[in-house]
Scaffold this active site. Structure first.
Site, PDB file in Angstrom:
ATOM      1  N   VAL A  88      82.287 -42.632  -5.850  1.00 30.78           N
ATOM      2  CA  VAL A  88      81.546 -42.694  -7.122  1.00 30.78           C
ATOM      3  C   VAL A  88      81.870 -41.485  -8.003  1.00 30.78           C
ATOM      4  CG1 VAL A  88      79.290 -43.004  -8.182  1.00 30.78           C
ATOM      5  CG2 VAL A  88      79.713 -43.966  -5.923  1.00 30.78           C
ATOM      6  N   ARG A 103      83.244 -30.858  -0.150  1.00 32.79           N
ATOM      7  CA  ARG A 103      83.069 -30.210   1.150  1.00 32.79           C
ATOM      8  C   ARG A 103      84.385 -29.564   1.578  1.00 32.79           C
ATOM      9  NH1 ARG A 103      80.538 -34.655   4.751  1.00 32.79           N
ATOM     10  NH2 ARG A 103      82.207 -35.704   3.633  1.00 32.79           N
ATOM     11  N   LYS A 153      69.890 -43.669  -3.023  1.00 29.62           N
ATOM     12  CA  LYS A 153      68.620 -44.355  -2.704  1.00 29.62           C
ATOM     13  C   LYS A 153      68.004 -43.849  -1.415  1.00 29.62           C
ATOM     14  CE  LYS A 153      72.352 -46.529  -1.444  1.00 29.62           C
ATOM     15  NZ  LYS A 153      73.612 -46.849  -2.116  1.00 29.62           N
ATOM     16  N   GLU A 194      69.579 -44.781 -12.091  1.00 28.89           N
ATOM     17  CA  GLU A 194      70.034 -46.158 -12.334  1.00 28.89           C
ATOM     18  C   GLU A 194      70.995 -46.651 -11.252  1.00 28.89           C
ATOM     19  OE1 GLU A 194      69.211 -48.436 -15.197  1.00 28.89           O
ATOM     20  OE2 GLU A 194      69.876 -49.485 -13.403  1.00 28.89           O
ATOM     21  N   ASP A 253      69.776 -49.985   3.880  1.00 32.30           N
ATOM     22  CA  ASP A 253      70.139 -49.668   2.494  1.00 32.30           C
ATOM     23  C   ASP A 253      69.398 -50.612   1.539  1.00 32.30           C
ATOM     24  OD1 ASP A 253      72.296 -48.475   0.462  1.00 32.30           O
ATOM     25  OD2 ASP A 253      72.269 -50.640   0.178  1.00 32.30           O
ATOM     26  N   LYS A 287      66.486 -49.683  -1.327  1.00 30.59           N
ATOM     27  CA  LYS A 287      66.526 -50.142  -2.721  1.00 30.59           C
ATOM     28  C   LYS A 287      65.266 -50.950  -3.046  1.00 30.59           C
ATOM     29  CE  LYS A 287      71.565 -50.213  -2.802  1.00 30.59           C
ATOM     30  NZ  LYS A 287      72.736 -50.965  -2.366  1.00 30.59           N
ATOM     31  N   GLY A 320      80.899 -50.179  -5.479  1.00 30.09           N
ATOM     32  CA  GLY A 320      82.284 -49.923  -5.856  1.00 30.09           C
ATOM     33  C   GLY A 320      82.368 -48.810  -6.888  1.00 30.09           C
TER      34      GLY A 320
HETATM   35  P1  NDP Z   1      81.798 -40.652  -0.566  1.00 28.69           P
HETATM   36  O1  NDP Z   1      81.616 -40.460   0.884  1.00 28.69           O
HETATM   37  O2  NDP Z   1      82.964 -41.429  -1.051  1.00 28.69           O
HETATM   38  O3  NDP Z   1      81.825 -39.234  -1.303  1.00 28.69           O
HETATM   39  C1  NDP Z   1      80.956 -38.193  -0.973  1.00 28.69           C
HETATM   40  C2  NDP Z   1      81.438 -36.935  -1.649  1.00 28.69           C
HETATM   41  O4  NDP Z   1      80.469 -35.911  -1.438  1.00 28.69           O
HETATM   42  C3  NDP Z   1      82.764 -36.400  -1.135  1.00 28.69           C
HETATM   43  O5  NDP Z   1      83.541 -35.885  -2.179  1.00 28.69           O
HETATM   44  C4  NDP Z   1      82.346 -35.250  -0.200  1.00 28.69           C
HETATM   45  O6  NDP Z   1      83.257 -34.174  -0.161  1.00 28.69           O
HETATM   46  C5  NDP Z   1      81.089 -34.771  -0.868  1.00 28.69           C
HETATM   47  N1  NDP Z   1      80.178 -34.184   0.108  1.00 28.69           N
HETATM   48  C6  NDP Z   1      79.526 -34.828   1.110  1.00 28.69           C
HETATM   49  N2  NDP Z   1      78.800 -33.945   1.817  1.00 28.69           N
HETATM   50  C7  NDP Z   1      78.984 -32.730   1.238  1.00 28.69           C
HETATM   51  C8  NDP Z   1      78.504 -31.425   1.490  1.00 28.69           C
HETATM   52  N3  NDP Z   1      77.667 -31.191   2.505  1.00 28.69           N
HETATM   53  N4  NDP Z   1      78.891 -30.420   0.683  1.00 28.69           N
HETATM   54  C9  NDP Z   1      79.733 -30.660  -0.344  1.00 28.69           C
HETATM   55  N5  NDP Z   1      80.223 -31.878  -0.646  1.00 28.69           N
HETATM   56  C10 NDP Z   1      79.862 -32.903   0.140  1.00 28.69           C
HETATM   57  O7  NDP Z   1      80.440 -41.319  -1.084  1.00 28.69           O
HETATM   58  P2  NDP Z   1      80.236 -42.358  -2.270  1.00 28.69           P
HETATM   59  O8  NDP Z   1      80.855 -41.845  -3.504  1.00 28.69           O
HETATM   60  O9  NDP Z   1      80.567 -43.723  -1.804  1.00 28.69           O
HETATM   61  O10 NDP Z   1      78.633 -42.340  -2.410  1.00 28.69           O
HETATM   62  C11 NDP Z   1      77.959 -41.271  -3.030  1.00 28.69           C
HETATM   63  C12 NDP Z   1      76.511 -41.683  -3.270  1.00 28.69           C
HETATM   64  O11 NDP Z   1      76.489 -42.826  -4.127  1.00 28.69           O
HETATM   65  C13 NDP Z   1      75.735 -42.099  -2.018  1.00 28.69           C
HETATM   66  O12 NDP Z   1      74.399 -41.686  -2.162  1.00 28.69           O
HETATM   67  C14 NDP Z   1      75.802 -43.626  -2.041  1.00 28.69           C
HETATM   68  O13 NDP Z   1      74.719 -44.222  -1.387  1.00 28.69           O
HETATM   69  C15 NDP Z   1      75.732 -43.864  -3.534  1.00 28.69           C
HETATM   70  N6  NDP Z   1      76.279 -45.141  -3.956  1.00 28.69           N
HETATM   71  C16 NDP Z   1      77.539 -45.495  -3.564  1.00 28.69           C
HETATM   72  C17 NDP Z   1      78.086 -46.675  -4.004  1.00 28.69           C
HETATM   73  C18 NDP Z   1      79.446 -47.121  -3.604  1.00 28.69           C
HETATM   74  O14 NDP Z   1      79.813 -48.266  -3.950  1.00 28.69           O
HETATM   75  N7  NDP Z   1      80.221 -46.294  -2.912  1.00 28.69           N
HETATM   76  C19 NDP Z   1      77.322 -47.588  -4.883  1.00 28.69           C
HETATM   77  C20 NDP Z   1      76.003 -47.087  -5.252  1.00 28.69           C
HETATM   78  C21 NDP Z   1      75.520 -45.918  -4.792  1.00 28.69           C
HETATM   79  P3  NDP Z   1      84.722 -34.326   0.504  1.00 28.69           P
HETATM   80  O15 NDP Z   1      85.464 -35.249  -0.434  1.00 28.69           O
HETATM   81  O16 NDP Z   1      85.283 -32.948   0.482  1.00 28.69           O
HETATM   82  O17 NDP Z   1      84.517 -34.892   1.860  1.00 28.69           O
HETATM   83  N1  HSE Z   2      76.615 -49.403   0.399  1.00 30.36           N
HETATM   84  C1  HSE Z   2      75.975 -49.902  -0.760  1.00 30.36           C
HETATM   85  C2  HSE Z   2      76.244 -51.387  -0.870  1.00 30.36           C
HETATM   86  C3  HSE Z   2      76.499 -49.201  -1.983  1.00 30.36           C
HETATM   87  O1  HSE Z   2      77.148 -51.874  -0.184  1.00 30.36           O
HETATM   88  O2  HSE Z   2      75.560 -52.057  -1.628  1.00 30.36           O
HETATM   89  C4  HSE Z   2      75.757 -49.601  -3.233  1.00 30.36           C
HETATM   90  O3  HSE Z   2      74.476 -49.049  -3.218  1.00 30.36           O
END
Ligand code: NDP
Ligand code: HSE
Length: 442
Positions: A15, A46, A104, A128, A200, A204, A305
């Site tokens: 995201v 991270r 969430k 949102e 999850d 929501k 996505g």
């Molecule tokens: P990812 O696992 O793809 O990305 C997580 C990011 O956060 C990475 O860049 C990671 O760093 C960084 N990170 C995680 N832990 C730490 C830490 N302790 N310190 C610093 N950086 C950290 O997750 P997503 O993008 O898929 O999801 C992010 C959020 O969005 C979640 O809450 C998810 O539920 C929500 N979400 C996701 C959706 C999806 O379709 N993917 C849809 C709707 C909501 P590094 O890259 O260095 O590992």
């Molecule tokens: N893992 C969640 C899903 C991301 O598949 O719907 C969107 O919140």
């Protein structure tokens, strides 16, 4: 044009990467439409080595320093989880910065406390992207539907589960193959058991039902069953009976007044093939809401996505920049002081139609014994399906029922599974009927 708004993004994964792309590729259009520009001052990750190809980004691992930057006005939390993400959101709020989050899990676990913290520090949380991915469902609940008492909310709110079920139903994929592909596509949570266990979707639903019913909902108020125990045979039988299986999040209020008890549940459900929800495929989500003035409305779009979710995150950034998020946050009753706890319907009293799959001995009198037990519990049958087979040992028999009480079905199945001629456990799924209003043409 106003001064650029300083932002810090925590996380540059699926995201976070999408948010960076939209700000870069659509910044001009957003400026024309809103008069706002955003200054991406810090991107916290991270492990810097994973992001070497983004040398042009202000990457850092020092989240505290990034949040404390006086030029940062908005902190966008896209890390996920409740631990470190929670700590950093707290820090941002204490510093009076607005928070935008897609998380969430964090809101379901600590929403009340974090919202109170935001209020004390005269700032806001915009969320949102936490429900329905790119679908503007939160804003619709807070604004567009404000004139409606909401009586029902039925949604497909987990893209991963919907993707898995679609691939199993339409393409004949196995569960493991479909889950792996959902992970590869970036839909699944870091820990995909959050998706497939139904948690999850429950998180929501706790947010959506809080908004819909002006009550405080805990995740533990919600009855949750995932798709991880579903079997391919049930998908096939459901299809034969004219249904598809979807993981639904359902919130409904008994009675026609604000005080009616709530039933909140997430479970795999048989949806009739003519129901619009049956057509919601892949990572798409759909949320059907029944409002007292509007009637049924369906919110449909990509629920997970990279770019769909980033679309909702950037919408929140604009909303913060325009001062809309703060005004909505000040009025929203979710996680607010004095908002009553949800009064839950005793789950045993739930009324539903059921799909039962027994594995029964193919012997005279077995079905008669089963149907007698169902009858004794006041459960009326709608259909029975058994295929001819040469295997005289154990055969699957599917029964669908008319409306019955959850408690009665549970007790009946306990008795049936003790008969000795049925191999326990009998599979029990619920069936939902399409809203009468859809498809009437009126
Ligand atoms: P990812 O696992 O793809 O990305 C997580 C990011 O956060 C990475 O860049 C990671 O760093 C960084 N990170 C995680 N832990 C730490 C830490 N302790 N310190 C610093 N950086 C950290 O997750 P997503 O993008 O898929 O999801 C992010 C959020 O969005 C979640 O809450 C998810 O539920 C929500 N979400 C996701 C959706 C999806 O379709 N993917 C849809 C709707 C909501 P590094 O890259 O260095 O590992
Ligand atoms: N893992 C969640 C899903 C991301 O598949 O719907 C969107 O919140």
């Amino acid at each position: 044009m106003s001064d650029p708004i300083g932002i810090c993004v925590l996380g540059h994964g699926v995201v976070g990467g999408g948010v960076r792309r939209i700000l870069r590729e659509q910044g001009g259009m957003i400026l024309e439409r809103t008069g706002l520009t955003f200054d991406l001052r810090h991107v916290v990750v991270r492990d810097l080595s994973k992001h070497a190809q983004h040398a042009d980004l202000p990457l850092t691992t020092d989240a505290e320093k990034a949040i404390a930057d006086p030029a940062v006005k908005v902190v966008v939390e896209l890390m996920g989880g409740t631990g470190r993400a929670g700590e950093l959101v707290e820090k941002a709020l204490r510093a009076g910065k607005a928070v935008v989050t897609a998380n969430k899990s964090l809101l379901a676990a600590r929403g009340r406390e974090l919202f109170a913290l935001a209020r004390r520090n005269k700032t806001c949380i915009a969320f949102e992207a936490s429900c329905g991915g790119g679908i503007p469902i939160i804003q619709s609940m807070m604004q567009g539907l404000v004139a409606n008492r909401i009586d029902d909310l039925v949604g497909i709110v987990n893209g991963t589960c919907n993707f898995i079920l679609t691939k199993m139903t339409k393409n004949g994929w196995g569960y493991d193959q479909a889950l792996a592909e959902a992970q590869r596509a970036g839909f699944a949570e870091a820990d995909p058991t959050m998706d497939v266990s139904g948690r999850d979707a429950a998180q929501k639903l706790s947010l959506l039902s809080g908004l819909a019913f002006d009550v405080s909902v805990r995740e533990s108020d919600i009855h949750v069953e995932g798709i991880d125990t579903l079997q391919e045979i049930d998908i096939r039988f459901a299809r034969e009976l004219g249904y598809v299986i979807k993981l639904l999040a359902i919130a409904s209020r008994s009675g026609q007044n604000q005080q009616g008890n709530l039933s909140l549940r997430v479970h795999p459900t048989l949806v009739h093939k003519n129901d619009v929800l049956a057509e919601v495929s892949g990572s798409f989500n759909a949320i059907s809401v029944y409002g007292s003035a509007l009637g049924h409305a369906l919110f449909y779009g990509r629920g997970a996505g990279q770019m769909p979710t980033a679309s909702a995150v950037v919408a929140d950034l604009v909303s913060v920049g325009m001062g809309i998020a703060q005004r909505l946050f000040d009025q929203v009753r979710i996680f607010a002081e004095g908002v009553p706890a949800a009064r839950m319907l005793d789950f045993e009293q739930l009324q539903s139609r059921y799909y039962l799959r027994l594995t029964a001995r193919d012997e005279p009198g077995v079905i008669a014994r089963v149907t007698r037990i169902l009858g004794e519990h006041g459960i009326s049958l709608s259909a029975i399906l058994q295929h001819e087979t040469n295997d005289t040992n154990l055969v699957p028999v599917v029964i669908t029922t008319h409306l019955a009480r959850e408690g009665a079905v549970r007790s009946a199945l306990e008795e049936i599974d003790r008969l000795g001629v049925v191999q326990p456990p009998t599979m029990r799924l619920r069936i939902i009927d399409p809203p009468k209003e859809f498809g009437t043409g009126n």
